[in-house]
Design an enzyme around this catalytic site. Structure first.
Site, short mmCIF file in Angstrom:
data_model
loop_
_atom_site.label_atom_id
_atom_site.label_comp_id
_atom_site.label_asym_id
_atom_site.label_seq_id
_atom_site.Cartn_x
_atom_site.Cartn_y
_atom_site.Cartn_z
N PRO A 8 0.86 -1.19 0.00
CA PRO A 8 0.00 0.00 0.00
C PRO A 8 0.89 1.24 0.00
O PRO A 8 1.58 1.51 0.97
CB PRO A 8 -0.80 -0.10 1.31
N GLU A 9 0.89 1.95 -1.11
CA GLU A 9 1.64 3.20 -1.21
C GLU A 9 0.62 4.32 -1.34
O GLU A 9 -0.57 4.08 -1.15
CB GLU A 9 2.57 3.13 -2.44
N ARG A 29 1.21 -9.88 8.40
CA ARG A 29 2.54 -9.83 9.01
C ARG A 29 2.66 -8.96 10.26
O ARG A 29 3.75 -8.82 10.80
CB ARG A 29 3.54 -9.41 7.93
#
Length: 273
Positions: A2-3, A111
DNA sequence: CATCATACCTGTTCGC
DNA sequence: TGCGAACAGGTATGAT
């Protein structure tokens, strides 16, 4: 992953569903992923209304009444889903926030790198780390001259420069590689060696890559989804990211996969100099 | 200060 | 086919 474009897409989704809703409950299934500042407690948020949702770099900022803020960073595998209130826990759900009007926000993250912060406005920047962020690529101050000045005197390579959040906020691995391809510059070139023309082209390429990502509701290469659980379309328009050893779409040369700035990096030896 | 390497995590892919 | 190693990458942190 996700940028900026992916986070912007999620923020736009949240803008259309959250304002007006009141927070009812917070449940952190993984306690370390919910950070509450020392001057408030999470119960301060109960029955407080969402006023607006915004973005700063890759941070999602949810503004509640009484100057209370919930900030979320998705890091690499974070995902936000807004759904109807149900008791079911989603896969990899880490934090759950329930709202009025039968709404429930789930923060899922395989994660566990992502985080949710609860804070007052005063401590927002320092507490979340947003204080270190550089300029917003879509702010009016971010013009070609500003970009040129940012580069001045630096010795790092182009890839590291683009990824440095304290200089420009929001660019990640995907859009950095695509920007380099657009501008025909190798990612491992020193920024000190770029000529005027290349600097200009690189600036325009960054804007172009990010704009295209937003227009296509993000790049879904691994597990990115918007707040409704839908994938983006920008992955169909990538020239280099994730295409190592595949033919360059411009010249058919097999793309080179290397490691630059500690990241997987793909570029075309023929097109990029 | 600038730059770089490493830790944090776990699912997926790769090589033998 | 199975298994362990390598990989994926955003950012905080520590080292240089």
């Amino acid at each position: 992953m996700p940028e900026l474009p992916e986070v912007e897409t999620i923020v736009r989704d949240l803008k259309s569903v959250l304002p007006g809703a009141k927070m009812k409950a917070v449940k952190a299934h993984v306690p370390s992923m919910l950070k509450v500042s020392e001057v408030i407690s999470q119960s301060d948020f109960f029955d407080k209304e969402v006023l607006e949702v915004s973005r700063r770099g890759k941070f999602i900022i949810i503004h509640f009444e009484d100057n209370l803020f919930m900030t979320i960073h998705l890091r690499m595998t974070g995902r936000i889903i807004v759904m109807k209130y149900e008791d079911d826990q989603l896969d990899y759900e880490r934090v759950r926030i329930d709202f009025s009007d039968d709404k429930s926000l789930r923060f899922c993250d395989v994660r566990k790198f992502g985080k949710v912060w609860l804070s007052s406005k005063k401590e927002l920047d320092d507490f979340t780390g947003m204080v270190k962020l550089g300029i917003e690529p879509f702010s009016s101050n971010f013009n070609e001259g500003f970009f040129r000045n940012l580069l001045k005197g630096r010795k790092t390579n182009v890839k590291s420069f683009l990824l440095n959040q304290s200089l420009i906020a929001g660019i990640g691995n995907i859009y950095a590689d695509e920007s380099c391809f657009y501008s025909k510059i190798r990612p491992d070139r020193s920024v000190a060696d770029l000529d005027e023309n290349e600097i200009s082209l690189l600036y325009k390429s960054v804007i172009r890559a990010l704009e295209q990502g937003i227009r296509n509701r993000g790049t879904s290469v691994s597990n990115y989804q918007d707040a409704y659980g839908k994938t983006g379309k920008n992955q169909e328009l990538l020239y280099v990211y994730g295409r190592g050893n595949k033919p360059c779409m411009n010249c058919k040369t097999l793309l080179t996969k290397t490691r630059t700035a500690g990241r997987g990096t793909v570029y075309c030896e023929n097109c990029q100099k």
